[in-house]
Write an enzyme that holds these catalytic residues in place. Structure first.
Site, mmCIF file in Angstrom:
data_model
loop_
_atom_site.group_PDB
_atom_site.id
_atom_site.type_symbol
_atom_site.label_atom_id
_atom_site.label_comp_id
_atom_site.label_asym_id
_atom_site.label_seq_id
_atom_site.Cartn_x
_atom_site.Cartn_y
_atom_site.Cartn_z
ATOM 1 N N LYS A 128 1.560 16.025 26.957
ATOM 2 C CA LYS A 128 2.162 17.056 26.088
ATOM 3 C C LYS A 128 3.618 17.258 26.472
ATOM 4 O O LYS A 128 4.017 16.953 27.608
ATOM 5 C CB LYS A 128 1.407 18.392 26.188
ATOM 6 C CG LYS A 128 1.357 19.060 27.569
ATOM 7 C CD LYS A 128 2.553 19.908 27.922
ATOM 8 C CE LYS A 128 2.451 20.469 29.346
ATOM 9 N NZ LYS A 128 3.701 20.855 29.971
ATOM 10 N N ASP A 133 -3.101 24.869 31.435
ATOM 11 C CA ASP A 133 -2.840 24.020 30.265
ATOM 12 C C ASP A 133 -4.093 23.310 29.750
ATOM 13 O O ASP A 133 -4.048 22.670 28.700
ATOM 14 C CB ASP A 133 -1.814 22.927 30.617
ATOM 15 C CG ASP A 133 -0.421 23.488 30.861
ATOM 16 O OD1 ASP A 133 -0.195 24.676 30.586
ATOM 17 O OD2 ASP A 133 0.440 22.719 31.326
#
Ligand code: C5P
Length: 292
Positions: free
Chosen positions: A10, A134
């Site tokens: 990401k 995350d």
């Protein structure tokens, strides 16, 4: 039986640190976006315990977040079976790209199937949060606004862009970066257009890159750039090479640049080459590879 899944990286298109919380974590407002570079994870059902096969030097099995994800799921669900997890890493570690968190999410996803546990996305996300802030994002995606520690997620229309990722070749500890962030400098006061951008984004089918550009920002950049000037050098060089924007991702030190065309991203990649760097050109993802 064996299941193989891809665990993407990401980037954070913006990351505002809003303050420090009583639990020691920081309150965030961030925009996560998946990018098409992947670790590959396969899981195979065996009797007994969980084992990890992985070629990372210097990380003990029990410290690896992919292994810890499997043990957590096994214990939480009282599973008798074991699994052999094979982890093939491509995403640089301690790089701001969420590689470890993505591996953990992929392991939870794959073992939920392999062990026929029938857990839903929310259950997996809750377990995932126990492993890292995350991890829940990687069980949703492909793009989302994250609040709280980053786990309070709202889907967001994914950006369609080519991304050049340049990792300078050294690791940076996320905890260290957060410890050094100057909270006095991290408010949303001077970014008053962000709330209206978020409202627009949540209802938009597709955002154009220009909509986003003025909101690209990372509160953690100044910490990492202060100690590692190479991050600033890479950003400037990317802009010189035609990136429409360049920013450090997460706690860094990886820098990403946005390009409309792959060929331009490739040219910039060649210009930024150094043998100690790890460089990737990849598209942003408009679908998560982990679809329940
Ligand atoms: O959640 P995770 O274990 O990935 O975070 C690593 C470290 O980063 C935490 O121990 C904490 O020091 C810091 N962190 C934070 N606030 C967040 C996320 C991470 O302070 N929202």
């Amino acid at each position: 039986m064996r299941i193989t899944v891809l665990a993407p990286a990401k980037i954070n298109l913006f990351l505002h640190v809003l303050g420090k919380r009583d639990d020691g974590y920081h309150e965030l407002l961030t925009l996560f976006q998946m990018v098409g570079i992947y670790d590959e994870i396969s899981v195979e059902r065996v009797a007994g315990e969980v084992r990890l096969r992985c070629d990372i030097q210097g990380v003990a099995e029990e410290e690896n977040i992919a292994f810890r994800a499997a043990v957590l799921l096994k214990e939480a669900c009282g599973v008798n079976d074991g699994a052999v997890i094979t982890l093939d890493k491509a995403i640089p570690m301690a790089a701001g790209l969420g590689g470890g968190s993505s591996d953990a999410a992929a392991v939870l996803f794959a073992l939920n199937r392999l062990w026929s546990l029938g857990l839903g996305r929310e259950d997996l996300m809750q377990l995932g949060l126990r492993l890292g802030s995350d991890v829940p994002f990687f069980l949703s995606g492909p793009a989302a606004v994250g609040r709280g520690r980053g786990e309070l997620l709202e889907p967001f229309p994914p950006l369609e862009s080519w991304v050049l990722l340049v990792n300078p070749g050294f690791a940076v500890s996320t905890a260290w970066v957060y410890r050094n962030v100057n909270l006095k400098l991290t408010t949303l006061r001077d970014n008053t257009k962000l709330p209206s951008f978020l409202k627009k984004g949540l209802s938009a089918v597709k955002l154009c890159n220009e909509d986003l550009h003025e909101h690209l920002y990372n509160s953690l950049e100044e910490v990492t750039e202060h100690y590692y000037p190479e991050v600033t050098e890479i950003k400037n060089r990317m802009l010189d090479c035609g990136a429409s924007a360049a920013l450090m991702s997460g706690s860094g030190p990886t820098v990403f640049g946005l390009f409309n065309r792959e060929v331009d991203a490739q040219k910039a990649a060649a210009a930024l080459y150094r043998k100690d760097r790890r460089i990737f050109v990849a598209p942003t993802l408009t679908r998560s590879p982990l679809t329940l």
